[in-house]
Design a protein around this motif. Structure first.
Motif, PDB file in Angstrom:
ATOM      1  N   GLN A   1       0.859  -1.176   0.000  1.00 23.05           N
ATOM      2  CA  GLN A   1       0.000   0.000   0.000  1.00 23.05           C
ATOM      3  C   GLN A   1       0.900   1.231   0.000  1.00 23.05           C
ATOM      4  N   ILE A   2       0.317   2.393  -0.266  1.00 27.12           N
ATOM      5  CA  ILE A   2       1.076   3.637  -0.223  1.00 27.12           C
ATOM      6  C   ILE A   2       0.975   4.223   1.181  1.00 27.12           C
ATOM      7  N   TRP A   3       2.108   4.455   1.810  1.00 24.58           N
ATOM      8  CA  TRP A   3       2.165   5.059   3.136  1.00 24.58           C
ATOM      9  C   TRP A   3       2.425   6.552   3.016  1.00 24.58           C
ATOM     10  N   SER A   4       1.575   7.347   3.639  1.00 26.48           N
ATOM     11  CA  SER A   4       1.823   8.788   3.712  1.00 26.48           C
ATOM     12  C   SER A   4       2.846   9.047   4.815  1.00 26.48           C
ATOM     13  N   VAL A   5       3.816   9.905   4.527  1.00 26.80           N
ATOM     14  CA  VAL A   5       4.913  10.158   5.451  1.00 26.80           C
ATOM     15  C   VAL A   5       5.056  11.653   5.680  1.00 26.80           C
ATOM     16  N   ALA A   6       5.417  12.025   6.907  1.00 29.58           N
ATOM     17  CA  ALA A   6       5.724  13.423   7.216  1.00 29.58           C
ATOM     18  C   ALA A   6       7.223  13.550   7.434  1.00 29.58           C
ATOM     19  N   LEU A   7       7.784  14.658   6.981  1.00 33.23           N
ATOM     20  CA  LEU A   7       9.203  14.946   7.161  1.00 33.23           C
ATOM     21  C   LEU A   7       9.350  16.182   8.039  1.00 33.23           C
ATOM     22  N   VAL A   8      10.182  16.079   9.076  1.00 31.93           N
ATOM     23  CA  VAL A   8      10.472  17.234   9.918  1.00 31.93           C
ATOM     24  C   VAL A   8      11.958  17.551   9.794  1.00 31.93           C
TER      25      VAL A   8
END
Length: 219
Positions: A89-96
């Motif tokens: 599946q496609i995982w949504s990721v956040a970058l800090v």
């Protein structure tokens, strides 16, 4: 015959096995792109410097995927390993952290091909907030928790200086993040239910230097 089985509990599967699964996946994906239909455990292990017994043992944690006289069907094994790893599946990721490293990560195309999409990016520097990288506009840290909860993001990349890493990681957990890829050169202290994978680039270079030095000493 290819047959998956209910996965073992996470605690019972050695970390090294999961790491090798990713290696198997990359290698077989290359074979698929080259048009190869099948591969034996011997040939797969040889390409990666592993024994055929190691390959079979690793995959046996999750099921029986080979065919007598054929080996593994490459396209089928790719699908099975992606399912095991959770990247079917496609995982949504956040970058800090959108400094030099963060910007490089935003531009890395390999994330998308392996099932990861960086959807949100954050930074504490007012001069960086509002800039766009790969169609992603950098958000201020003040919006972090609300944005993460609204987007229901579970995975995050931490690319901030060491002195800020623990505080930011705590905020990630508070916002509902369950897995953190940590590029900060510091050990994070977080609840056991939060998965953390740390990538210390300097340490990797130290290990590489050690290998080279010891090879030179043999000459």
């Amino acid at each position: 015959m290819s047959q998956s089985k209910p996965s073992e509990t996470l605690e019972s599967i050695p970390k090294s096995v999961v790491e090798r699964l990713s290696l198997y996946l990359r290698e077989i994906q290359i074979l698929v792109r080259e048009g190869q239909k099948t591969i034996s455990s011997h040939k797969l292990g040889k390409r990666l410097g592993l024994s055929d017994a190691q390959v079979r043992k690793d995959l046996a944690y999750f099921g029986q995927f080979g065919y007598p006289g054929i080996g593994y069907r490459c396209d089928q094994l790719v699908a099975e390993i992606r399912k095991i790893l959770g990247t079917d599946q496609i995982w949504s990721v956040a970058l800090v952290g959108c400094g030099n490293l963060g910007q490089a990560l935003l531009g890395y195309q390999g994330f998308q091909t392996q099932g990861f999409s960086i959807e949100l990016a954050f930074d504490a520097n007012p001069q960086t907030v509002g800039r766009r990288f790969r169609q992603i506009s950098v958000r201020p840290m003040e919006a972090f928790e609300a944005d993460i909860r609204r987007s229901k993001i579970l995975l995050a990349i931490l690319a901030v200086p060491a002195e800020a890493a623990q505080a930011v990681a705590d905020r990630m957990v508070s916002a509902g993040v369950s897995g953190i890829l940590n590029f900060a050169p510091v050990t994070l202290t977080l609840p056991n239910v939060v998965g953390v994978v740390s990538v210390d680039l300097a340490t990797k270079l130290e290990q590489l230097a050690f290998t080279v030095v010891n090879e030179l000493r043999k000459e």
